[in-house]
Design a protein around this motif. Sequence first.
Motif, PDB file in Angstrom:
ATOM      1  N   PRO A 397      17.132 -11.233  -6.614  1.00 41.83           N
ATOM      2  CA  PRO A 397      17.234 -10.556  -7.537  1.00 41.83           C
ATOM      3  C   PRO A 397      16.135 -10.716  -8.351  1.00 41.83           C
ATOM      4  O   PRO A 397      15.250 -11.244  -8.120  1.00 41.83           O
ATOM      5  CB  PRO A 397      18.447 -12.262  -8.272  1.00 41.83           C
ATOM      6  CG  PRO A 397      19.463 -12.691  -7.338  1.00 41.83           C
ATOM      7  CD  PRO A 397      18.027 -12.551  -5.995  1.00 41.83           C
ATOM      8  N   LEU A 398      16.322  -9.008  -9.485  1.00 46.25           N
ATOM      9  CA  LEU A 398      15.032  -8.148  -9.901  1.00 46.25           C
ATOM     10  C   LEU A 398      14.271  -8.715  -8.851  1.00 46.25           C
ATOM     11  O   LEU A 398      13.408  -7.108  -9.429  1.00 46.25           O
ATOM     12  CB  LEU A 398      14.638  -9.765 -10.871  1.00 46.25           C
ATOM     13  CG  LEU A 398      15.336 -10.486 -12.075  1.00 46.25           C
ATOM     14  CD1 LEU A 398      14.399 -11.475 -12.605  1.00 46.25           C
ATOM     15  CD2 LEU A 398      16.443  -9.679 -12.712  1.00 46.25           C
ATOM     16  N   PRO A 513      -3.911  -1.923  -1.154  1.00 43.81           N
ATOM     17  CA  PRO A 513      -3.410  -0.752  -1.071  1.00 43.81           C
ATOM     18  C   PRO A 513      -2.006  -1.992  -0.944  1.00 43.81           C
ATOM     19  O   PRO A 513      -0.831  -1.836  -1.388  1.00 43.81           O
ATOM     20  CB  PRO A 513      -3.180  -0.074   0.051  1.00 43.81           C
ATOM     21  CG  PRO A 513      -4.372   0.194   0.626  1.00 43.81           C
ATOM     22  CD  PRO A 513      -5.248  -0.935  -0.326  1.00 43.81           C
ATOM     23  N   LEU A 514      -2.306  -3.097  -0.668  1.00 44.47           N
ATOM     24  CA  LEU A 514      -1.216  -4.036  -0.615  1.00 44.47           C
ATOM     25  C   LEU A 514      -0.839  -4.338  -2.444  1.00 44.47           C
ATOM     26  O   LEU A 514       0.092  -4.429  -1.756  1.00 44.47           O
ATOM     27  CB  LEU A 514      -2.030  -5.653  -0.018  1.00 44.47           C
ATOM     28  CG  LEU A 514      -2.044  -5.214   1.936  1.00 44.47           C
ATOM     29  CD1 LEU A 514      -2.463  -6.849   1.889  1.00 44.47           C
ATOM     30  CD2 LEU A 514      -1.197  -4.671   2.233  1.00 44.47           C
ATOM     31  N   VAL A 515      -1.837  -4.535  -2.381  1.00 39.91           N
ATOM     32  CA  VAL A 515      -2.167  -4.411  -4.120  1.00 39.91           C
ATOM     33  C   VAL A 515      -0.306  -3.438  -4.980  1.00 39.91           C
ATOM     34  O   VAL A 515       0.510  -3.886  -5.524  1.00 39.91           O
ATOM     35  CB  VAL A 515      -2.487  -5.130  -5.229  1.00 39.91           C
ATOM     36  CG1 VAL A 515      -2.228  -5.717  -6.840  1.00 39.91           C
ATOM     37  CG2 VAL A 515      -3.674  -6.317  -4.403  1.00 39.91           C
ATOM     38  N   LEU A 516      -1.120  -2.114  -4.555  1.00 39.33           N
ATOM     39  CA  LEU A 516      -0.720  -0.649  -5.245  1.00 39.33           C
ATOM     40  C   LEU A 516       1.217  -0.981  -4.583  1.00 39.33           C
ATOM     41  O   LEU A 516       1.847  -0.471  -5.611  1.00 39.33           O
ATOM     42  CB  LEU A 516      -0.933  -0.423  -5.097  1.00 39.33           C
ATOM     43  CG  LEU A 516      -2.459  -0.012  -5.852  1.00 39.33           C
ATOM     44  CD1 LEU A 516      -3.557   1.719  -4.770  1.00 39.33           C
ATOM     45  CD2 LEU A 516      -2.599  -0.070  -7.212  1.00 39.33           C
ATOM     46  N   LEU A 517       1.570  -1.235  -3.961  1.00 44.34           N
ATOM     47  CA  LEU A 517       2.391  -1.348  -2.837  1.00 44.34           C
ATOM     48  C   LEU A 517       3.473  -2.735  -3.765  1.00 44.34           C
ATOM     49  O   LEU A 517       4.374  -2.045  -3.557  1.00 44.34           O
ATOM     50  CB  LEU A 517       2.444  -1.353  -1.203  1.00 44.34           C
ATOM     51  CG  LEU A 517       2.105   0.347  -0.750  1.00 44.34           C
ATOM     52  CD1 LEU A 517       1.434  -0.284   0.380  1.00 44.34           C
ATOM     53  CD2 LEU A 517       2.924   0.927  -1.177  1.00 44.34           C
ATOM     54  N   ALA A 518       2.650  -3.562  -3.584  1.00 46.10           N
ATOM     55  CA  ALA A 518       4.135  -4.912  -4.424  1.00 46.10           C
ATOM     56  C   ALA A 518       4.221  -4.340  -5.786  1.00 46.10           C
ATOM     57  O   ALA A 518       5.074  -5.437  -6.043  1.00 46.10           O
ATOM     58  CB  ALA A 518       2.601  -5.808  -4.290  1.00 46.10           C
ATOM     59  N   ILE A 519       3.490  -3.672  -6.696  1.00 49.97           N
ATOM     60  CA  ILE A 519       4.531  -3.302  -7.812  1.00 49.97           C
ATOM     61  C   ILE A 519       5.354  -2.524  -7.486  1.00 49.97           C
ATOM     62  O   ILE A 519       6.442  -3.384  -7.950  1.00 49.97           O
ATOM     63  CB  ILE A 519       3.141  -2.798  -8.634  1.00 49.97           C
ATOM     64  CG1 ILE A 519       1.735  -2.873  -8.861  1.00 49.97           C
ATOM     65  CG2 ILE A 519       3.879  -1.980  -9.736  1.00 49.97           C
ATOM     66  CD1 ILE A 519       0.468  -3.251  -9.546  1.00 49.97           C
ATOM     67  N   PRO A 520       5.763  -1.111  -7.149  1.00 53.08           N
ATOM     68  CA  PRO A 520       6.786  -1.132  -6.537  1.00 53.08           C
ATOM     69  C   PRO A 520       8.284  -1.688  -6.138  1.00 53.08           C
ATOM     70  O   PRO A 520       9.654  -1.746  -5.855  1.00 53.08           O
ATOM     71  CB  PRO A 520       6.650   0.360  -6.043  1.00 53.08           C
ATOM     72  CG  PRO A 520       5.205   0.340  -5.327  1.00 53.08           C
ATOM     73  CD  PRO A 520       4.291  -0.470  -6.035  1.00 53.08           C
ATOM     74  N   SER A 521       7.636  -2.715  -5.311  1.00 51.52           N
ATOM     75  CA  SER A 521       7.878  -2.864  -5.212  1.00 51.52           C
ATOM     76  C   SER A 521       8.861  -4.472  -5.109  1.00 51.52           C
ATOM     77  O   SER A 521      10.276  -4.574  -5.269  1.00 51.52           O
ATOM     78  CB  SER A 521       7.503  -4.105  -3.297  1.00 51.52           C
ATOM     79  OG  SER A 521       6.961  -3.349  -2.643  1.00 51.52           O
ATOM     80  N   VAL A 522       8.659  -5.178  -6.295  1.00 54.13           N
ATOM     81  CA  VAL A 522       9.151  -5.477  -7.355  1.00 54.13           C
ATOM     82  C   VAL A 522       9.907  -4.761  -8.610  1.00 54.13           C
ATOM     83  O   VAL A 522      10.687  -5.730  -8.912  1.00 54.13           O
ATOM     84  CB  VAL A 522       8.344  -6.767  -8.260  1.00 54.13           C
ATOM     85  CG1 VAL A 522       8.899  -8.465  -8.706  1.00 54.13           C
ATOM     86  CG2 VAL A 522       7.462  -7.241  -6.978  1.00 54.13           C
TER      87      VAL A 522
END
Length: 694
Positions: A397-398, A513-522
């Motif tokens: 969730p979230l 890229p890992l950090v930048l992809l993690a943002i929309p993943s959350v």
Amino acid sequence: MKTLYLIVPFAPLLGALLAGLFGRQIGRTLSHVVTIAGVGVSLIASLVVLQDVLAGNTFNGSLYTWALIENITFEVGFQIDTLTATMMCVVTSVSLMVHIYTIGYMQDDPGYQRFFAYISLFTFSMLMLVMSNNFLQLFFGWEAVGLVSYLLIGFWYQRPTAIYANLKAFLVNRVGDLGFLLGIGLVLTWFGSLNYAEVFRAAPELAGKTINPLGMGEWSLLTVTCICLFIGAMGKSAQFPLHVWLPDSMEGPTPISALIHAATMVTAGIFMVARMSPLFEMSETALSFVMVIGAITALFMGFLGIVQNDIKRVVAYSTLSQLGYMTVALGASAYSVAIFHLMTHAFFKALLFLAAGSVIIGMHHDQDIRNMGGLRKYMPITWITSLLGSLALIGTPLFSGFYSKDMIIEAVRSSNLAGAGFASFAVLAGVFVTAFYSFRMYFLVFHGKERFDTSGAAHGHGHGSDAHGHDAKAHGAKAHDAKAHDDHGHDNHGHEHGHGGLPHESPWVITLPLVLLAIPSVLIGAFTIGPMLFGDVFKGVIFVDPSHGAMAELAKHFHGAGALALHAFQTLPFWLAVAGVVAAYYCYLVNPALPEAIRRRFAAVHTLLENKYYLDRFNEIVFAGGARLLGGGLWKVGDQSIIDGAAVNGSARLVGWFAQLLRTVQSGYIYHYAIAMIVGVALFVWWFVPMLKR
């Protein structure tokens, strides 16, 4: 805006041409600069187009007429609406992250410029596919992504396993593409046009039309057409039983694994069915077929992820399962939910693949998760981003994956189509399976006992698909040539056994890229669920028949992203996910002897999963073996016996026999010839005189 529309696909194409044709002249640095710039420009243009489309400005028109045959026009054109703009942004954003990541991952590969050219060309092909307004251009993009994927999966062409994998992907996709081509042929024959808008307008008039394609009874034209089109999607989007190529595509470098599995190629089939919603909505048989195929893929491919030990193959089977979820949503007429999950999945799956590549680099190119453990303290950025990606994948969730996955489960539950009961069970059971294999990998890699050689040797038991072509000294490892036999029965040539000491965090071009992809993943799921599923984003773009009430039912119970997340703690999917995580934690951290005991107890089941349901073996024996048997029969009977034996050699023998017969009367003696003449005259008289009497 037409200029901006053209910039979106052709900026990556320009970068691909510069890097591909002039890579040696402009050098490695300029090659990645021009390709990254091309994709960056394409992303910015896509975002501007999305904003313009959301303001109500759409476009559907021809850009170039290729041919005009009677009253049928073959053209290049764009259809720019919210569905197209969403796909454009997803493709370009993930592609940009992959391009940046590639700088670090492929930095010492001799094919550096060639790789950048390929991935930019891949981006161009996918953009042409999603922006098309007609079946001709759709088929061009469809085949182009297949061709470039062939080149990328076999990028390290010196390795026999890579060549086997890209040939397998190419051939399996040709099976699906045959169905796709038949579907397009039916559209052209009965609708008289290849333009989407014209076909969709004519569809209601042909809703009751039947055809007799095999002489075995009347079939609905739209049912046959939709199923043929979906067979193409089964190949591209790796649905059972045409999924067998996708795990082997791990033979390609990790960046392309992320690009293929997250935003391009495998999502093409999902997009295509969503675009064809006006056709599919007129055939409940086709929708049920789509739903059942998706349900089988979602559940049974997830089971295979449990027994994988190669870190990339675990994520690959996760992709298969999630594609099954998207397909189930399409079959339930929840097209917008399928596109929503496609978008969220693109970000967290790209994140998981790139994180797996970071782990591979940190482990000096060992890919076997049994040789890892405790990497959390050595690779903190990779660890936290992997955790976020895994939480998104299991539907916490979230997190973004929660919103899209939960909506799929609810949509299937609300569907009244045949097969919805089985599909509902499959996607629910898949929640537990997904959580278990995802956190099995997470715990084995980042937690628990360190199982690698801390004296400086990382043993190469993994698949080895990312070892070839790297100068391991760039990552603190010394490469030496070796031949290893992996768990899947493939020989790995040039597998690098690291001797560079402890694992280490990857450089910033890998971790950024890992950090930048993690943002929309959350975050992206919570911000977009309302407008994408229950707003007007896809109004007039995706068509849903009123009798298919899954989306209407979801809308009744939606009270915002926050309320949905709070309610999730009381639902079965949440507790199934928790159970999967707890089971993985107990099996691989608390009681690591338990999995081996279970494996021994259920050896037959484990063997079945290890052999991937024997589908590869079945294909080799039945289809490949059958083709060889047929070819051998045609060669021996048709070529050797009939053509060579009867036609060629037989005619020669006949001529020889006749010549031999003539030779007996060509003696050279005059009296022989005189006798022959007398006999001939006698026969002539015997035949001709009675005719005169008549």
